[in-house]
Design a protein around this motif. Structure first.
Motif, PDB file in Angstrom:
ATOM      1  N   SER A 557      41.125-124.831 -85.135  1.00 53.38           N
ATOM      2  CA  SER A 557      42.202-125.188 -84.202  1.00 53.38           C
ATOM      3  C   SER A 557      41.651-126.044 -83.065  1.00 53.38           C
ATOM      4  CB  SER A 557      42.829-123.920 -83.620  1.00 53.38           C
ATOM      5  OG  SER A 557      41.915-123.297 -82.717  1.00 53.38           O
ATOM      6  N   GLU A 558      42.547-126.682 -82.336  1.00 56.15           N
ATOM      7  CA  GLU A 558      42.143-127.509 -81.206  1.00 56.15           C
ATOM      8  C   GLU A 558      41.434-126.679 -80.133  1.00 56.15           C
ATOM      9  OE1 GLU A 558      43.259-131.409 -80.920  1.00 56.15           O
ATOM     10  OE2 GLU A 558      42.343-130.442 -82.663  1.00 56.15           O
ATOM     11  N   GLY A 559      41.957-125.514 -79.876  1.00 53.16           N
ATOM     12  CA  GLY A 559      41.341-124.644 -78.869  1.00 53.16           C
ATOM     13  C   GLY A 559      39.953-124.190 -79.274  1.00 53.16           C
ATOM     14  N   ASP A 560      39.785-123.818 -80.540  1.00 56.20           N
ATOM     15  CA  ASP A 560      38.471-123.366 -81.020  1.00 56.20           C
ATOM     16  C   ASP A 560      37.452-124.506 -80.990  1.00 56.20           C
ATOM     17  OD1 ASP A 560      39.389-120.830 -81.408  1.00 56.20           O
ATOM     18  OD2 ASP A 560      39.668-121.011 -83.577  1.00 56.20           O
ATOM     19  N   CYS A 561      37.909-125.723 -81.256  1.00 55.87           N
ATOM     20  CA  CYS A 561      37.034-126.890 -81.206  1.00 55.87           C
ATOM     21  C   CYS A 561      36.450-127.065 -79.803  1.00 55.87           C
ATOM     22  CB  CYS A 561      37.819-128.137 -81.629  1.00 55.87           C
ATOM     23  SG  CYS A 561      37.000-129.710 -81.299  1.00 55.87           S
ATOM     24  N   LEU A 562      37.306-127.056 -78.803  1.00 59.82           N
ATOM     25  CA  LEU A 562      36.844-127.242 -77.424  1.00 59.82           C
ATOM     26  C   LEU A 562      35.991-126.071 -76.961  1.00 59.82           C
ATOM     27  CD1 LEU A 562      40.018-128.764 -75.700  1.00 59.82           C
ATOM     28  CD2 LEU A 562      38.115-129.938 -76.817  1.00 59.82           C
ATOM     29  N   ALA A 563      36.360-124.862 -77.380  1.00 60.43           N
ATOM     30  CA  ALA A 563      35.590-123.670 -76.989  1.00 60.43           C
ATOM     31  C   ALA A 563      34.173-123.731 -77.558  1.00 60.43           C
ATOM     32  CB  ALA A 563      36.304-122.408 -77.463  1.00 60.43           C
ATOM     33  N   ALA A 564      34.040-124.270 -78.766  1.00 59.02           N
ATOM     34  CA  ALA A 564      32.717-124.374 -79.393  1.00 59.02           C
ATOM     35  C   ALA A 564      31.828-125.343 -78.620  1.00 59.02           C
ATOM     36  CB  ALA A 564      32.851-124.818 -80.846  1.00 59.02           C
ATOM     37  N   ILE A 565      32.396-126.455 -78.166  1.00 59.99           N
ATOM     38  CA  ILE A 565      31.625-127.417 -77.370  1.00 59.99           C
ATOM     39  C   ILE A 565      31.102-126.747 -76.103  1.00 59.99           C
ATOM     40  CG2 ILE A 565      31.768-129.549 -76.009  1.00 59.99           C
ATOM     41  CD1 ILE A 565      33.867-130.540 -78.058  1.00 59.99           C
ATOM     42  N   GLN A 566      31.998-126.027 -75.443  1.00 60.98           N
ATOM     43  CA  GLN A 566      31.626-125.366 -74.188  1.00 60.98           C
ATOM     44  C   GLN A 566      30.577-124.281 -74.411  1.00 60.98           C
ATOM     45  OE1 GLN A 566      32.340-122.209 -72.651  1.00 60.98           O
ATOM     46  NE2 GLN A 566      31.732-122.865 -70.589  1.00 60.98           N
ATOM     47  N   ARG A 567      30.748-123.503 -75.477  1.00 67.59           N
ATOM     48  CA  ARG A 567      29.837-122.382 -75.755  1.00 67.59           C
ATOM     49  C   ARG A 567      28.426-122.871 -76.104  1.00 67.59           C
ATOM     50  NH1 ARG A 567      32.771-120.376 -79.215  1.00 67.59           N
ATOM     51  NH2 ARG A 567      31.760-121.059 -81.143  1.00 67.59           N
ATOM     52  N   VAL A 568      28.346-123.883 -76.951  1.00 70.47           N
ATOM     53  CA  VAL A 568      27.030-124.401 -77.351  1.00 70.47           C
ATOM     54  C   VAL A 568      26.329-125.057 -76.170  1.00 70.47           C
ATOM     55  CG1 VAL A 568      25.882-126.155 -78.779  1.00 70.47           C
ATOM     56  CG2 VAL A 568      27.581-124.643 -79.799  1.00 70.47           C
ATOM     57  N   HIS A 569      27.090-125.758 -75.334  1.00 67.36           N
ATOM     58  CA  HIS A 569      26.477-126.378 -74.154  1.00 67.36           C
ATOM     59  C   HIS A 569      25.932-125.318 -73.210  1.00 67.36           C
ATOM     60  CE1 HIS A 569      26.673-128.197 -70.019  1.00 67.36           C
ATOM     61  NE2 HIS A 569      25.869-129.034 -70.649  1.00 67.36           N
ATOM     62  N   THR A 570      26.678-124.252 -73.018  1.00 63.81           N
ATOM     63  CA  THR A 570      26.218-123.170 -72.141  1.00 63.81           C
ATOM     64  C   THR A 570      24.949-122.526 -72.691  1.00 63.81           C
ATOM     65  OG1 THR A 570      28.493-122.716 -71.427  1.00 63.81           O
ATOM     66  CG2 THR A 570      26.868-120.961 -71.103  1.00 63.81           C
ATOM     67  N   GLN A 571      24.897-122.315 -74.013  1.00 64.79           N
ATOM     68  CA  GLN A 571      23.750-121.641 -74.634  1.00 64.79           C
ATOM     69  C   GLN A 571      22.509-122.523 -74.700  1.00 64.79           C
ATOM     70  OE1 GLN A 571      25.228-120.544 -78.500  1.00 64.79           O
ATOM     71  NE2 GLN A 571      26.203-118.658 -77.792  1.00 64.79           N
ATOM     72  N   THR A 572      22.706-123.820 -74.999  1.00 67.06           N
ATOM     73  CA  THR A 572      21.562-124.664 -75.357  1.00 67.06           C
ATOM     74  C   THR A 572      21.418-125.934 -74.530  1.00 67.06           C
ATOM     75  OG1 THR A 572      22.783-125.989 -76.981  1.00 67.06           O
ATOM     76  CG2 THR A 572      21.869-123.897 -77.751  1.00 67.06           C
ATOM     77  N   GLY A 573      22.455-126.339 -73.809  1.00 69.30           N
ATOM     78  CA  GLY A 573      22.438-127.619 -73.112  1.00 69.30           C
ATOM     79  C   GLY A 573      22.832-128.784 -73.994  1.00 69.30           C
ATOM     80  N   TYR A 574      23.051-128.513 -75.294  1.00 67.01           N
ATOM     81  CA  TYR A 574      23.405-129.566 -76.252  1.00 67.01           C
ATOM     82  C   TYR A 574      24.908-129.815 -76.195  1.00 67.01           C
ATOM     83  CZ  TYR A 574      22.987-132.318 -80.565  1.00 67.01           C
ATOM     84  OH  TYR A 574      22.984-133.337 -81.484  1.00 67.01           O
ATOM     85  N   VAL A 575      25.298-131.079 -76.151  1.00 63.58           N
ATOM     86  CA  VAL A 575      26.721-131.428 -76.159  1.00 63.58           C
ATOM     87  C   VAL A 575      27.087-131.999 -77.525  1.00 63.58           C
ATOM     88  CG1 VAL A 575      28.531-132.871 -75.154  1.00 63.58           C
ATOM     89  CG2 VAL A 575      26.819-131.816 -73.672  1.00 63.58           C
ATOM     90  N   MET A 576      27.987-131.318 -78.212  1.00 63.27           N
ATOM     91  CA  MET A 576      28.491-131.791 -79.502  1.00 63.27           C
ATOM     92  C   MET A 576      29.727-132.645 -79.279  1.00 63.27           C
ATOM     93  SD  MET A 576      28.349-128.293 -81.812  1.00 63.27           S
ATOM     94  CE  MET A 576      29.604-127.471 -80.807  1.00 63.27           C
ATOM     95  N   ASP A 577      29.955-133.572 -80.182  1.00 58.36           N
ATOM     96  CA  ASP A 577      31.244-134.256 -80.167  1.00 58.36           C
ATOM     97  C   ASP A 577      32.270-133.338 -80.829  1.00 58.36           C
ATOM     98  OD1 ASP A 577      32.518-136.068 -82.753  1.00 58.36           O
ATOM     99  OD2 ASP A 577      30.718-134.887 -83.082  1.00 58.36           O
ATOM    100  N   THR A 578      33.524-133.758 -80.822  1.00 58.92           N
ATOM    101  CA  THR A 578      34.603-132.887 -81.305  1.00 58.92           C
ATOM    102  C   THR A 578      34.535-132.648 -82.814  1.00 58.92           C
ATOM    103  OG1 THR A 578      35.943-134.906 -81.301  1.00 58.92           O
ATOM    104  CG2 THR A 578      36.224-133.400 -79.448  1.00 58.92           C
ATOM    105  N   HIS A 579      34.059-133.635 -83.573  1.00 58.33           N
ATOM    106  CA  HIS A 579      33.984-133.469 -85.026  1.00 58.33           C
ATOM    107  C   HIS A 579      32.863-132.502 -85.407  1.00 58.33           C
ATOM    108  CE1 HIS A 579      35.886-137.294 -84.097  1.00 58.33           C
ATOM    109  NE2 HIS A 579      36.565-137.177 -85.231  1.00 58.33           N
ATOM    110  N   THR A 580      31.738-132.627 -84.708  1.00 54.68           N
ATOM    111  CA  THR A 580      30.629-131.697 -84.931  1.00 54.68           C
ATOM    112  C   THR A 580      31.058-130.286 -84.564  1.00 54.68           C
ATOM    113  OG1 THR A 580      29.161-133.517 -84.299  1.00 54.68           O
ATOM    114  CG2 THR A 580      28.178-131.322 -84.478  1.00 54.68           C
ATOM    115  N   ALA A 581      31.877-130.167 -83.512  1.00 53.63           N
ATOM    116  CA  ALA A 581      32.370-128.844 -83.101  1.00 53.63           C
ATOM    117  C   ALA A 581      33.249-128.225 -84.186  1.00 53.63           C
ATOM    118  CB  ALA A 581      33.143-128.961 -81.791  1.00 53.63           C
TER     119      ALA A 581
END
Length: 683
Positions: A557-581
């Motif tokens: 879902s759109e919400g899960d996509c954005l949440a994944a970007i935020q979660r991975v950045h918080t954990q690792t500092g890595y920023v994914m694009d939306t497709h990778t998310a």
């Protein structure tokens, strides 16, 4: 041909015996007969530089036919001698690993070879010589570590047979009804230029992909990305279509300084058993560059004379700028004979994607938007190809032939097999896995081309366990893989944060169904004819079972996509694009953790800056796209800001572009206008 210690003499004798031909060893039968002294004595008498010259002269004065000739390790260093050899025969290169060579030479008590100066290591002189073997080869025989001379000889015989039987390496349409004209063979060079088969199907190799054994794959582990690409694509493209030397030139141009990472498609650890393959280091910051920096060169090489070619492309975002970038790097007559026209949905791409595409205004390249979606653009291009009245009119009136650079074109899909193979080899090289241990690959997909190339990599011998297809809320592929039903009735495309996979009609599914149905082209034709007519088809249960053995699918879902970007950045500092998310979310749900999983990162996060800002909950977003990239770059610890994308935006500014109504006739007018501007203007 090959380095000292490659086994040329022994392999030559075995091959000659199997083929019933006489054998000539240049050392024994040419040089020593000419010089009336042992080769070692000659070298000691005249020194290395003079030796190479006299050795070359002796080979120039030697002629033979109908036999197997074992060259010396230093013959390829003499250009005139090798030119003489190539004029009368086929040059087979025994590509043996340098470490194997060094061990063999040590056992033979050889400490120095011709041309090795004091202070130069054996490893360095072998590396220096490799360029000459690569220059003169017609056929490469990749020797696995530990291959016996009998096994190498068998590979040589098969390689020569392949070289001599070009007509056996042909392509068929997925809708060919199993009928192939006995006098009409479709070769690689044909499918590159034609793009779409005349019957509306997609081209596939008639005999499938070549399979490589584990020892051959292990040879590739320590190679660079261009070297891996060269070996793999040599096995898939017949040298009569593209010679080994031409292919090498194209590949090293395609994957060079135009990529911001020397590794081209590096694999980085993300979290736990998850790894990211960064496919966005090319000039337009998308995975499409991995194919489209090479495909235009293949296309230009295969063009028949006397015609102009207009490449029509439908894009959901990334393909457009990648095609424009790739074809803009052509030069000379290739560039003057080739035009590119890109159609993209006006409301279905990101602002940065739009700026990238519309920045190409010089030469024979243009992007225009359409007030509809990607599916309309793709459907319209397919209709143009299918209307003989239109294609005939363009050919007769303007001397122009239509082709395509979408992943329906085989030359677009084939290079993508390389990066899936390369990801596995990187994990082997880095000690994450041993060759033979499985991995899963999770791919954000809409048109199924990226996923299909992973299936083909598996067919070549890469131990991919499952190809996991990740969809956004336009989950047509997920629904199909789950139920076997492909249903477009009443289904409307929904815009998303991951626009490159906002697709409902997935062209490359046709190749996948052909693959899992064991090449049943009549069945494929029935299905896709029904889809065009009724917007629906259902595959039988047994076929669905075979599909699910190869691939899994899930959606995000759109919400899960954005949440994944935020979660991975918080954990690792890595920023994914939306497709990778999208891939990350689906992998988290479907992958069982029993083996590594590679997430295909298909674009740099900067291409979808507004969505990434939203995911990271950053306030006060700059309006200017360049400033947006700078702000995101300061937020992300990795990956770094994409240099070429930044430069493109800084140079382009905001310019107007053509916007078309969603009507077939309007797009045909754009095609004719493009032909006039590209090929008919008086300079």
């Amino acid at each position: 041909m090959g380095p000292p210690g490659a086994g040329k003499t022994t392999v030559g004798r075995i091959v000659a015996h199997r083929l019933g031909l006489p054998v000539v060893d240049v050392d024994d039968d040419v040089l020593e007969m000419t010089w009336k002294m042992p080769v070692a004595a000659k070298l000691a008498a005249v020194g290395g530089e003079r030796f190479l010259e006299e050795e070359g002269e002796a080979l120039c004065n030697f002629s033979a036919s109908g036999c197997v000739v074992s060259l010396t390790g230093s013959n390829p260093l003499h250009a005139a001698a090798m030119q003489h050899v190539k004029e009368s025969g086929l040059v087979v290169y025994l590509d043996v690993d340098s470490e194997d060579i060094i061990q063999r030479l040590a056992r033979m008590k050889v400490s120095r070879i011709v041309g090795q100066e004091a202070g130069v290591s054996m490893r360095d002189i072998l590396l220096y010589r490799k360029q000459f073997y690569e220059k003169w080869l017609d056929v490469r025989v990749l020797c696995g570590t530990g291959d016996t001379v009998e096994e190498v000889a068998e590979k040589v015989v098969k390689a020569v047979e392949r070289y001599q039987t070009h007509a056996a390496e042909t392509y068929v349409s997925t809708r060919s009804d199993g009928v192939e004209s006995s006098n009409q063979k479709t070769c690689f060079s044909d499918v590159v230029v034609e793009g779409l088969a005349a019957d509306g199907g997609l081209y596939v190799p008639k005999n499938g992909f070549p399979n490589m054994d584990a020892r051959e794959w292990l040879r590739l582990a320590d190679m660079s990305y261009p070297e891996r690409a060269l070996v793999l694509l040599e096995k898939c493209i017949h040298p009569s279509d593209v010679s080994a030397l031409d292919l090498r030139t194209m590949i090293f141009k395609a994957y060079g300084s135009n990529f911001s990472s020397e590794a081209v498609a590096p694999v980085k650890h993300l979290v736990q058993n998850q790894y990211i393959q960064e496919l966005f280091h090319g000039p337009t910051a998308s995975f499409k560059d991995l194919a489209l920096q090479l495909m235009p060169q293949l296309f230009a090489h295969c063009l028949p004379p006397m015609c102009n070619y207009l490449i029509l492309v439908a894009t959901s975002g990334d393909t457009g700028s990648a095609v424009l970038s790739g074809f803009s790097r052509l030069s000379g007559t290739d560039r003057h004979r080739t035009g590119v026209l890109v159609f993209f949905p006006e409301e279905g791409v990101s602002e940065i994607q739009k700026l990238q595409m519309t920045s190409y205004r010089e030469g024979n390249a243009r992007a225009v938007s359409v007030q509809s979606d990607f599916d309309f653009c793709q459907r319209t291009i397919k209709r143009m190809f299918g209307e003989s009245g239109l294609t005939g009119h363009l050919a007769v009136e303007y001397g122009t032939v239509l082709s395509t650079a979408n992943s329906i074109n085989w030359a677009r899909l084939l290079p993508q097999v390389v990066y899936h193979s390369s990801a596995y080899l990187d994990l082997c090289r880095d000690g994450v896995i041993k060759f033979g241990e499985p991995i899963d690959v999770c791919i954000p997909t809409g048109n199924f081309g990226n996923a299909m190339s992973a299936v083909y990599a598996k067919q070549m011998g890469v131990p991919i366990r499952k190809v996991i297809c990740a969809s956004n809320h336009n989950r047509i592929i997920t629904d199909f893989i789950t139920t076997g039903e492909y249903d477009l009735r009443g289904r409307h495309l929904m815009l998303s944060h991951s626009p490159a996979i906002d697709i409902l009609k997935s062209s490359n599914l046709e190749r996948f169904i052909y693959h899992v149905s064991h090449g049943d082209s009549r069945f494929v034709k029935e299905l896709f004819t029904r889809l065009d007519a009724q917007q629906h088809f259902q595959v039988p249960e047994p076929l669905l079972g075979r599909m699910q053995q190869e691939v899994m699918a899930g959606w995000c879902s759109e919400g899960d996509c954005l949440a994944a970007i935020q979660r991975v950045h918080t954990q690792t500092g890595y920023v994914m694009d939306t497709h990778t998310a999208v891939a990350k979310v689906v992998a988290d749900r479907l992958q069982d953790g029993s083996c590594p999983v590679v997430l295909c990162s298909t674009a740099h996060y900067g291409k979808f800056a507004p969505a990434v800002f939203k995911a990271l909950q950053i306030q006060n977003i700059p309006e200017d796209p360049v400033e947006q990239l700078k702000t995101l770059g300061s937020t992300a610890s990795r990956p770094e800001t994409h240099r070429d994308m930044m430069k493109c935006l800084e140079d382009s500014g905001r310019r107007g572009h053509t916007v078309c109504q969603a009507e077939y006739s309007v797009l045909v007018e754009e095609v004719e206008s493009m032909i006039h501007d590209s090929f008919l203007k008086v300079m």
